[in-house]
Design a protein around this motif. Sequence first.
Motif, short mmCIF file in Angstrom:
data_model
loop_
_atom_site.label_atom_id
_atom_site.label_comp_id
_atom_site.label_asym_id
_atom_site.label_seq_id
_atom_site.Cartn_x
_atom_site.Cartn_y
_atom_site.Cartn_z
N PHE A 128 -0.94 3.81 1.12
CA PHE A 128 -1.76 4.92 2.15
C PHE A 128 -1.65 5.11 2.96
N TRP B 226 -3.65 -2.67 -2.01
CA TRP B 226 -5.00 -2.10 -1.88
C TRP B 226 -4.16 0.01 -1.40
N SER B 227 -4.18 0.27 -2.69
CA SER B 227 -3.99 1.43 -2.77
C SER B 227 -2.33 1.92 -3.19
N ALA C 171 -16.22 1.84 2.46
CA ALA C 171 -15.08 1.78 2.47
C ALA C 171 -14.76 3.72 2.49
N SER D 272 -13.71 -3.02 -0.60
CA SER D 272 -12.55 -2.04 -0.56
C SER D 272 -13.18 -0.55 -1.76
N GLU E 273 -14.80 5.67 4.96
CA GLU E 273 -13.21 5.65 5.06
C GLU E 273 -12.66 6.98 4.14
N TYR E 274 -12.80 6.23 3.92
CA TYR E 274 -11.97 7.33 2.95
C TYR E 274 -11.89 9.10 2.47
N PHE F 93 -3.86 6.69 8.15
CA PHE F 93 -4.85 5.56 7.80
C PHE F 93 -5.19 4.39 8.64
N ARG G 299 -7.34 2.54 11.05
CA ARG G 299 -8.89 2.82 10.51
C ARG G 299 -9.50 1.79 10.09
N TYR G 300 -8.71 1.53 8.69
CA TYR G 300 -9.06 1.09 7.33
C TYR G 300 -8.96 -0.15 7.42
N THR H 122 0.84 -1.68 0.08
CA THR H 122 -0.19 -0.13 -0.16
C THR H 122 0.86 1.31 -0.15
#
Length: 338
Positions: free
Chosen positions: A32, A80-81, A276, A271, A279-280, A36, A39-40, A30
Amino acid sequence: MNARTFLISTAFLTLSVVSTAAQTELTVYTAFEAEFLERYAAAFNKEHPDIKINWVRDSTGVVTAKLLAEKNNPKADVVWSLAASSLNLLKSEGMLEAYAPKGVEALDVRFVDTDTPPTWVGLNAWAAAICFNTVEAARHGLPTPRTWADLTRPEFAGHVVMPNPASSGTGFLDVSAWLQMWGGDAWDFMDKLHANIASYTHSGSKPCKMAASGETVAGISFDFRGAKAKTDGAPIEVIIPEEGIGWDMEAAAIIAGTPNLEAAKTLLDWSITPAAMAEYNQAYAILAIPGLSRPIPNYPANVEAKMIRNDFEWAATSRKSILEEWSKRYDTKSEPRT
């Protein structure tokens, strides 16, 4: 009740949610922001406690290079990201598993790979912005820039910081956007900009953080980082240059050959859910599902209007040559890698 452990090192970060039930482990690469991740993962594990995520986190360029280096011996199950431009590069190398996540039809078509089934899906978008410290600018007698060209004016010498495009997705979206807007003339612009650059960072958020703290006057960074810094009380203006801005999207994909395919599909399904997206939306204003975004304080009003028509396929196939030319010309001002 689940117990949660969160371990961070320079390039490796692991978050595990321990359950009494047997768990499938997924190694997830990731880009990200580290703040974050907990939390994700907690939001995901609330619905899927049977899947444990082991995170490998770094900047976009580093994650992309790591994945390419591991092409013949993949270590990741899921990305993921990561920037869509990077995922298109991985796609061209045959490294992604085609999969249409549940609910993909709800996404804005710009956020879905053009193949059927798609090899990646977008989550949210981020765009270029200038974080401009108004207090430091006044101290140095500097005018507020309204265009990219303004940053090349002689009075800005030593007062501009931007991300290195080889290590930062934000830096790469800047450079690829300038080339898409101006063609070969973009190198002339970057030559002039380079003369004013104090340093190139290996993080897309760092130039904005530096502007927010007064370490520089102008930090070329991205939209939501500027909005957050201003909301936190930094004396900055978040400027969207008039010529247009580069942008990219955080996207997700499954690495081909993963032995944990069903769990990987579950993560990809989640996702792009409304949960989701919520969250983003804590940081990102532009989401893959239209109509779900709630306003972010101090977010610039004209971001989407100034986003260029981005050719992600071109950016992917041109990435290597762009970075080679950029590094040859400008890498001498890059900060040391830690």
